[in-house]
Scaffold this motif. Structure first.
Motif, PDB file in Angstrom:
ATOM      1  N   GLN A  30       5.948  10.564  -1.291  1.00 13.67           N
ATOM      2  CA  GLN A  30       4.716   9.668  -1.819  1.00 13.67           C
ATOM      3  C   GLN A  30       4.815   8.717  -0.204  1.00 13.67           C
ATOM      4  OE1 GLN A  30       2.768   8.005  -3.463  1.00 13.67           O
ATOM      5  NE2 GLN A  30       1.786   5.681  -2.254  1.00 13.67           N
ATOM      6  N   GLY A  31       5.668   8.874   0.923  1.00 14.61           N
ATOM      7  CA  GLY A  31       6.115   8.225   2.105  1.00 14.61           C
ATOM      8  C   GLY A  31       4.773   9.239   2.895  1.00 14.61           C
TER       9      GLY A  31
ATOM     10  N   GLY B  56       9.779  12.113  -5.375  1.00 11.46           N
ATOM     11  CA  GLY B  56       8.939  11.089  -5.426  1.00 11.46           C
ATOM     12  C   GLY B  56       8.463  10.470  -4.128  1.00 11.46           C
ATOM     13  N   LEU B  57       9.755   9.855  -3.972  1.00 11.48           N
ATOM     14  CA  LEU B  57       9.704   8.558  -2.508  1.00 11.48           C
ATOM     15  C   LEU B  57       9.416   9.684  -1.827  1.00 11.48           C
ATOM     16  CD1 LEU B  57       9.882   5.439  -3.108  1.00 11.48           C
ATOM     17  CD2 LEU B  57      11.838   5.870  -2.397  1.00 11.48           C
TER      18      LEU B  57
ATOM     19  N   ARG C 225      -1.912  10.324   4.123  1.00 15.10           N
ATOM     20  CA  ARG C 225      -4.037   9.579   3.618  1.00 15.10           C
ATOM     21  C   ARG C 225      -5.193   9.470   4.813  1.00 15.10           C
ATOM     22  NH1 ARG C 225      -4.207   4.204   1.720  1.00 15.10           N
ATOM     23  NH2 ARG C 225      -3.449   2.988   3.853  1.00 15.10           N
TER      24      ARG C 225
ATOM     25  N   TYR D 176       2.729  11.043  -6.945  1.00 15.33           N
ATOM     26  CA  TYR D 176       2.488  10.077  -7.298  1.00 15.33           C
ATOM     27  C   TYR D 176       3.228  10.170  -8.932  1.00 15.33           C
ATOM     28  CZ  TYR D 176       2.679   5.092  -7.365  1.00 15.33           C
ATOM     29  OH  TYR D 176       2.971   3.527  -6.861  1.00 15.33           O
TER      30      TYR D 176
ATOM     31  N   TRP E  72       2.715  11.404   1.673  1.00 15.50           N
ATOM     32  CA  TRP E  72       1.293  11.008   0.999  1.00 15.50           C
ATOM     33  C   TRP E  72       0.314  10.147   2.035  1.00 15.50           C
ATOM     34  CZ3 TRP E  72      -1.828  14.379  -1.207  1.00 15.50           C
ATOM     35  CH2 TRP E  72      -2.920  14.168  -1.540  1.00 15.50           C
ATOM     36  N   HIS E  73       1.208   8.678   1.964  1.00 13.14           N
ATOM     37  CA  HIS E  73       1.036   8.504   2.197  1.00 13.14           C
ATOM     38  C   HIS E  73       0.021   7.692   3.957  1.00 13.14           C
ATOM     39  CE1 HIS E  73       0.112   3.433   2.336  1.00 13.14           C
ATOM     40  NE2 HIS E  73       1.144   3.948   3.895  1.00 13.14           N
TER      41      HIS E  73
ATOM     42  N   GLN F  46      -2.381  12.986  -4.974  1.00 10.13           N
ATOM     43  CA  GLN F  46      -2.131  11.946  -5.111  1.00 10.13           C
ATOM     44  C   GLN F  46      -1.262  11.476  -5.902  1.00 10.13           C
ATOM     45  OE1 GLN F  46      -2.078   8.339  -3.004  1.00 10.13           O
ATOM     46  NE2 GLN F  46      -0.215   9.216  -4.275  1.00 10.13           N
TER      47      GLN F  46
ATOM     48  N   ALA G 220       0.634  -1.360   0.078  1.00 10.22           N
ATOM     49  CA  ALA G 220      -0.299   0.247  -0.013  1.00 10.22           C
ATOM     50  C   ALA G 220       0.743   1.588   0.137  1.00 10.22           C
ATOM     51  CB  ALA G 220      -0.647  -0.405   1.196  1.00 10.22           C
ATOM     52  N   PHE G 221       2.205   0.854   0.768  1.00 13.30           N
ATOM     53  CA  PHE G 221       2.971   2.655   0.941  1.00 13.30           C
ATOM     54  C   PHE G 221       3.471   2.902  -0.362  1.00 13.30           C
ATOM     55  CE2 PHE G 221       6.934   3.915   0.813  1.00 13.30           C
ATOM     56  CZ  PHE G 221       6.426   5.325   1.923  1.00 13.30           C
ATOM     57  N   VAL G 222       3.627   1.686  -1.685  1.00 15.94           N
ATOM     58  CA  VAL G 222       4.119   2.143  -2.537  1.00 15.94           C
ATOM     59  C   VAL G 222       3.049   2.304  -3.958  1.00 15.94           C
ATOM     60  CG1 VAL G 222       6.451   1.630  -2.708  1.00 15.94           C
ATOM     61  CG2 VAL G 222       4.801   0.231  -2.809  1.00 15.94           C
ATOM     62  N   LEU G 223       1.256   1.812  -3.540  1.00 19.21           N
ATOM     63  CA  LEU G 223       0.670   2.259  -4.779  1.00 19.21           C
ATOM     64  C   LEU G 223      -0.112   3.277  -4.060  1.00 19.21           C
ATOM     65  CD1 LEU G 223      -0.470  -1.355  -4.692  1.00 19.21           C
ATOM     66  CD2 LEU G 223       0.138   0.347  -6.121  1.00 19.21           C
ATOM     67  N   PRO G 224      -0.710   3.780  -5.464  1.00 20.38           N
ATOM     68  CA  PRO G 224      -1.999   5.328  -5.274  1.00 20.38           C
ATOM     69  C   PRO G 224      -3.017   4.943  -4.752  1.00 20.38           C
ATOM     70  CG  PRO G 224      -1.546   4.827  -7.458  1.00 20.38           C
ATOM     71  CD  PRO G 224      -0.693   4.061  -6.559  1.00 20.38           C
TER      72      PRO G 224
END
Lengths: 255, 242
Positions: free
Chosen positions: B25-26, B21-22, B32, A238, B28-29, A234, A203-207
């Motif tokens: 994303q981290g 980006g990495l 969220r 991403y 953001w994750h 997002q 889930a960490f690497v997926l949008p």
């Protein structure tokens, strides 16, 4: 014209030559007819049923179409030595990458807007605008993933399967995470802890694609522009990550 | 020729984009909101026509798929719904549609009798039992086990002897195929005895024994003893204590 835009324009022209616009038009019209047919047999909420079926089908079809075009286009560039020809010119590799990417994103936006025309028959322009904006974001992610996967795998079958696997998994990951925390799942068992950790890692690497493009936005009142904020966020995050992965992979390739 | 070039061939700007980006994303994750468990209400069953359309010419496969979906409706991702919270009119509607798609399937009636019928809610149990009764009449020789269970539920759980008797009489009258065991017809006798109509029960046992349809000696002995006990007047109750 800057070389990036030239490559993007040729990518769009390739879509035109592949009769993608015809295919898109035929599918939108025929799915409209099918949803009308199915909607007629609905006992109640016929309009909602039609919009849900049409939206669900067209969303899936647009993802399929964009993913297939992206993978075939890049594989053709590999096979026809177009990539080598472009890289022999005095441009950095990123020019080719961004040129293709801009072309694919333009196609994704065009596909989403064409689908919007069909949906206006069943929902208000405001509902359709939000739904289509979200579909654009979804298609932008899918086309960028397609570019990354095709650079990595080089073969159409594996690249397309990888893109579709990614899409299905990203759509399901929210439900999978919830299943891991279900009251029926025994907590504290080592095997369950490992499974939950693996799911969290994925889930960490997926949008969060499961939050995108909801049919209920077309069926019921209550949707607002604010619903698009996390989706746009997002998508932006991403997109940066995928561009980074794609450039990293392209620069390391020994072509 | 090596497949990959060295890391030095990647421009710093591309590496920077990848790292940014990495990290984004981290972040953001982490920020969220977690996936939200929403209990989806059971929708109304669609018309038979639309289901036939979606079956794509293979109604049995769709019936199995729908049955699994309906059965799993109480256990949605992240949330577990008790059966008693389900709308039983819709549940029965779905079971009926599934049975229409695959009339030979036992699954919908099993689920009705043994799964949805076990809910501790008398009104909902009655909805399910009436559904089982209605659908039993369409194919009694195949669907008798579920109505036989219905007799048990009506008799011992709902304590509705009239309902139990109606079901038992339907079993005796319609479930007459060679595959149906004799005890299915005999259920009527015990329900009649329960409602106090001992004479009718006695006559039924005698008729059953005289018909010659029962050949198993254990079964004949059991019914004979039952008949004898019905003929023997029950002992007077002990006098009440002052």
């Amino acid at each position: 014209m800057p070389p990036v835009l030239t490559i993007a324009a040729f990518t769009m022209r390739e879509a035109q030559r592949n009769r993608i616009l015809w295919l898109l038009g035929i599918v939108v019209v025929s799915s409209f007819g099918l949803s009308e047919l199915v909607g007629e047999v609905a006992i109640t909420e016929a309009s909602e049923t039609k919009s849900a079926l049409l939206a669900g089908f067209l969303r899936f079809f647009s993802v399929f179409l964009v993913a297939l075009f992206v993978t075939t286009s890049v594989v053709r560039d590999f096979n026809d030595k177009v990539l080598e020809s472009i890289l022999s010119l005095p441009f950095p590799r990123s020019v080719y990458y961004f040129g293709k990417l801009i072309g694919f994103l333009a196609l994704a936006i065009f596909v989403a807007l064409t689908i919007a025309a069909g949906l206006l028959l069943y929902a208000t322009p405001f509902q359709v605008a939000i739904w289509v904006a979200s579909l654009m974001c979804e298609l932008i992610i899918v086309s960028t993933v397609g570019l990354v996967c095709t650079f990595s795998f080089h073969h159409l079958t594996t690249a397309f399967s990888a893109v579709f696997g990614f899409y299905i998994l990203a759509r399901m990951i929210g439900a999978i995470e919830l299943m891991g925390t279900s009251p029926l799942v025994p907590a504290g068992k080592p095997s369950q802890e490992i499974v939950n950790a693996v799911v969290s890692g994925i889930a960490f690497v997926l949008p969060d694609l499961y939050r995108f493009t909801q049919s209920r936005w077309l069926m019921y009142e209550g949707v607002a522009w604010a619903d698009l904020v996390p989706i746009a966020g997002q998508t932006a995050v991403y997109l940066v990550l995928l561009i980074g992965v794609g450039l990293f992979d392209l620069y390391r390739k020994n072509l | 020729m090596a497949e990959e070039r060295s890391l030095h061939s990647v421009p710093p700007s591309a590496l920077a984009i990848l790292i940014v980006g990495l990290c984004a994303q981290g972040l953001w994750h982490q920020l969220r909101p977690p996936p939200e468990a929403r209990a989806a209400a059971l929708p109304s069953p669609p018309s038979a026509g639309s289901l036939a359309l979606w079956a794509l010419g293979d109604p049995e496969a769709l019936a199995r798929l729908l049955m699994l979906w309906l059965q799993a409706h109480d256990n949605q991702p992240g949330i577990s719904l008790p059966f008693k919270d389900l709308d039983y009119d819709k549940v029965v509607g779905w079971l009926g549609r599934i049975l229409d798609l695959d009339p030979r399937a036992q699954y919908p009636l099993l689920a009705a009798a043994r799964l949805y019928g076990e809910v501790p809610d008398e009104a909902k149990q009655r909805v399910v039992l009436e559904f089982v009764y209605r659908r039993f009449l369409e194919d009694p020789d195949r669907r008798w086990p579920w109505l036989a269970h219905g007799v048990f539920v009506a008799r011992h759980r709902l304590h509705d002897q009239r309902m139990a008797l109606r079901f038992a009489e339907a079993l005796a009258r319609y479930a007459t195929g060679p595959e149906v065991p004799h005890w299915v017809q005999q259920m009527r006798i015990f329900v009649l005895a329960d409602v106090g109509d001992v004479e009718a029960a006695r006559l039924l046992i005698r008729a059953l024994l005289d018909s010659g349809r029962i050949t198993d000696p254990h079964e004949i002995r059991f019914l004979s003893e039952r008949l004898k006990s019905m003929q023997t007047p029950s002992p007077d109750p002990p006098p009440a204590r002052p």
